[in-house]
Write a protein that holds these residues in place. Sequence first.
Motif, PDB file in Angstrom:
ATOM      1  N   GLY A 230       0.743  -0.757   0.166  1.00  0.00           N
ATOM      2  CA  GLY A 230       0.205   0.117  -0.290  1.00  0.00           C
ATOM      3  C   GLY A 230       0.812   1.774  -0.171  1.00  0.00           C
ATOM      4  N   TYR A 231       0.135   2.429   0.629  1.00  0.00           N
ATOM      5  CA  TYR A 231       0.993   3.558   0.343  1.00  0.00           C
ATOM      6  C   TYR A 231       0.897   4.804   2.046  1.00  0.00           C
ATOM      7  CZ  TYR A 231      -2.832   6.584  -1.802  1.00  0.00           C
ATOM      8  OH  TYR A 231      -4.003   7.368  -1.667  1.00  0.00           O
ATOM      9  N   PHE A 232       1.647   5.209   1.815  1.00  0.00           N
ATOM     10  CA  PHE A 232       1.164   6.489   3.355  1.00  0.00           C
ATOM     11  C   PHE A 232       1.279   7.714   2.404  1.00  0.00           C
ATOM     12  CE2 PHE A 232       3.596   2.444   4.300  1.00  0.00           C
ATOM     13  CZ  PHE A 232       3.442   2.367   6.294  1.00  0.00           C
ATOM     14  N   SER A 233      -0.127   8.513   3.031  1.00  0.00           N
ATOM     15  CA  SER A 233       0.305   9.658   3.102  1.00  0.00           C
ATOM     16  C   SER A 233       0.546  10.496   3.614  1.00  0.00           C
ATOM     17  CB  SER A 233      -1.250  10.664   2.194  1.00  0.00           C
ATOM     18  OG  SER A 233      -1.497  12.092   1.363  1.00  0.00           O
ATOM     19  N   LEU A 234       1.553  11.027   3.878  1.00  0.00           N
ATOM     20  CA  LEU A 234       1.654  11.868   5.449  1.00  0.00           C
ATOM     21  C   LEU A 234       1.864  13.370   5.924  1.00  0.00           C
ATOM     22  CD1 LEU A 234       4.339   9.615   7.225  1.00  0.00           C
ATOM     23  CD2 LEU A 234       2.213   8.985   6.858  1.00  0.00           C
ATOM     24  N   HIS A 242      -2.746   9.287   6.721  1.00  0.00           N
ATOM     25  CA  HIS A 242      -3.511   7.800   6.541  1.00  0.00           C
ATOM     26  C   HIS A 242      -2.350   6.743   5.964  1.00  0.00           C
ATOM     27  CE1 HIS A 242      -6.418  10.723   6.451  1.00  0.00           C
ATOM     28  NE2 HIS A 242      -6.838  10.024   7.294  1.00  0.00           N
ATOM     29  N   HIS A 243      -2.443   5.541   6.499  1.00  0.00           N
ATOM     30  CA  HIS A 243      -2.103   4.173   5.087  1.00  0.00           C
ATOM     31  C   HIS A 243      -2.611   3.721   4.904  1.00  0.00           C
ATOM     32  CE1 HIS A 243       0.009   0.903   5.065  1.00  0.00           C
ATOM     33  NE2 HIS A 243       0.105   0.703   5.625  1.00  0.00           N
ATOM     34  N   TYR A 244      -2.594   4.037   3.400  1.00  0.00           N
ATOM     35  CA  TYR A 244      -3.586   2.650   2.844  1.00  0.00           C
ATOM     36  C   TYR A 244      -3.016   1.064   2.170  1.00  0.00           C
ATOM     37  CZ  TYR A 244      -5.313   8.213   2.140  1.00  0.00           C
ATOM     38  OH  TYR A 244      -6.524   9.256   2.596  1.00  0.00           O
ATOM     39  N   ARG A 245      -3.820   0.449   3.310  1.00  0.00           N
ATOM     40  CA  ARG A 245      -3.498  -0.931   2.420  1.00  0.00           C
ATOM     41  C   ARG A 245      -4.617  -1.664   1.962  1.00  0.00           C
ATOM     42  NH1 ARG A 245      -1.874  -3.688   8.275  1.00  0.00           N
ATOM     43  NH2 ARG A 245      -4.125  -3.109   8.334  1.00  0.00           N
ATOM     44  N   THR A 256     -17.324  -2.996  -0.618  1.00  0.00           N
ATOM     45  CA  THR A 256     -18.386  -3.014  -2.101  1.00  0.00           C
ATOM     46  C   THR A 256     -17.111  -2.357  -2.383  1.00  0.00           C
ATOM     47  OG1 THR A 256     -19.589  -1.292  -2.034  1.00  0.00           O
ATOM     48  CG2 THR A 256     -20.110  -3.965  -1.910  1.00  0.00           C
ATOM     49  N   GLY A 257     -16.820  -1.629  -3.692  1.00  0.00           N
ATOM     50  CA  GLY A 257     -16.059  -0.486  -4.108  1.00  0.00           C
ATOM     51  C   GLY A 257     -14.526   0.106  -4.031  1.00  0.00           C
ATOM     52  N   VAL A 258     -14.111   0.571  -4.050  1.00  0.00           N
ATOM     53  CA  VAL A 258     -12.704   0.666  -3.818  1.00  0.00           C
ATOM     54  C   VAL A 258     -12.509   0.329  -1.985  1.00  0.00           C
ATOM     55  CG1 VAL A 258     -12.559   3.597  -2.628  1.00  0.00           C
ATOM     56  CG2 VAL A 258     -10.230   2.248  -4.196  1.00  0.00           C
ATOM     57  N   GLU A 259     -13.291   0.482  -0.525  1.00  0.00           N
ATOM     58  CA  GLU A 259     -12.741   0.200   0.168  1.00  0.00           C
ATOM     59  C   GLU A 259     -12.483  -1.625  -0.030  1.00  0.00           C
ATOM     60  OE1 GLU A 259     -15.515   1.273   2.754  1.00  0.00           O
ATOM     61  OE2 GLU A 259     -14.684   3.825   2.376  1.00  0.00           O
ATOM     62  N   SER A 260     -13.214  -2.310  -1.344  1.00  0.00           N
ATOM     63  CA  SER A 260     -13.129  -3.412  -1.007  1.00  0.00           C
ATOM     64  C   SER A 260     -11.650  -3.929  -1.459  1.00  0.00           C
ATOM     65  CB  SER A 260     -13.794  -4.387  -2.283  1.00  0.00           C
ATOM     66  OG  SER A 260     -13.469  -3.792  -3.239  1.00  0.00           O
ATOM     67  N   LEU A 261     -10.830  -3.343  -1.519  1.00  0.00           N
ATOM     68  CA  LEU A 261      -9.389  -3.267  -2.364  1.00  0.00           C
ATOM     69  C   LEU A 261      -8.245  -2.606  -1.158  1.00  0.00           C
ATOM     70  CD1 LEU A 261      -9.624  -2.752  -5.573  1.00  0.00           C
ATOM     71  CD2 LEU A 261      -9.842  -4.502  -4.650  1.00  0.00           C
ATOM     72  N   VAL A 262      -8.690  -0.883  -0.483  1.00  0.00           N
ATOM     73  CA  VAL A 262      -7.689  -0.581  -0.252  1.00  0.00           C
ATOM     74  C   VAL A 262      -8.540  -0.608   1.294  1.00  0.00           C
ATOM     75  CG1 VAL A 262      -6.287   1.648   0.076  1.00  0.00           C
ATOM     76  CG2 VAL A 262      -6.961   0.527  -1.714  1.00  0.00           C
ATOM     77  N   GLU A 263      -7.844  -0.678   2.683  1.00  0.00           N
ATOM     78  CA  GLU A 263      -8.073  -0.236   4.393  1.00  0.00           C
ATOM     79  C   GLU A 263      -7.755   1.462   4.411  1.00  0.00           C
ATOM     80  OE1 GLU A 263      -7.762  -2.003   8.364  1.00  0.00           O
ATOM     81  OE2 GLU A 263      -6.415  -3.065   6.552  1.00  0.00           O
TER      82      GLU A 263
END
Length: 324
Positions: A230-234, A242-245, A256-263
């Motif tokens: 994933g990636y980090f936006s600091l 945030h850490h998008y894992r 569903t949606g993008v949240e099904s792929l990234v936490e």
Amino acid sequence: MNRIRAGVVGVGRLGAAHARLLAQSDAFTLVGVHDRSAARAAEVAAGLGVPAFAEASALHDSVDAVVIAVPTAAHHGAAVGAIGAGCHTLVEKPLASSLDEADEMLGLARGRGLVLGVGHVERFNGVLLAAEPYLERPRFIESLRMAPFQPRGADVTVILDLMIHDIDLVLTLTEAPLAEVRAVGVPVISPWIDLANARLAFEDGTVANITASRVSFKPLRQLRLFQRSGYFSLDLAAGTGHHYRRRDPQAVSQVTGVESLVERISLGGQTGEPLGRELDAFADAIAGRPNRLVSGQAGREALEVAIRITREIEEFVHVVAQDS
């Protein structure tokens, strides 16, 4: 626990902050301060209820540890004086103006068995500490550091003034040797480089893109880290991010949606000042305890890359001038 007797040499904005935190510390006793401006030293000292020393050497004789927050060109002389007097020393970034100066400081501290640390305080930023458990060798690093022009620090390039913070972070996040440096930059207000961009490529394929400017209307300190998971936006200024894992596809059937792929994981919430955490690490290093203090050697490594970037830009500016 016996408190460490400490003093501050150079009490401008940053040095005064060091002095305030040393006075509040449970690990240190602030003995006094020194500044080339007697009036400034007296002002800061009076506010903290400690003496202002007319000579740095007199302060050295009264303390066990010194924080040096003088202009970069004076780091070497101030540090050599403190270390030579037997003081553990924390030097604000950059460690020195040249590698020869840095090597002399390192050799002197090593020979005396003293701690030599460097004030790369961004390592103690709360959002970076919060991100640390999730870090897995980022492969692409992007940093943006913008600040309004200030006469303080304008005696050196923006690379040594601001970018060196991010150089140090990149070197901390990347274990591989540096393979290539590409950089461009220009003077805008000062005679030195005020705006710079550097692309650092490492032998393991990691790439860092670093931009620093001290001619911005608004301050900005952002760091983005990309890794396989994933990636980090600091936001380093706010101490939040945030850490998008990436999610496990087998565990997200109800999303569903993008949240099904990234936490999305919120980061931050650290209490206290980064500078205070840095001073705590300095105390731990002096006491021989495990610590996060940025060593003099790490400071030298960041300085070496900063000088390499500066030379690359100077060559770029020279070529542009020839073509004009």
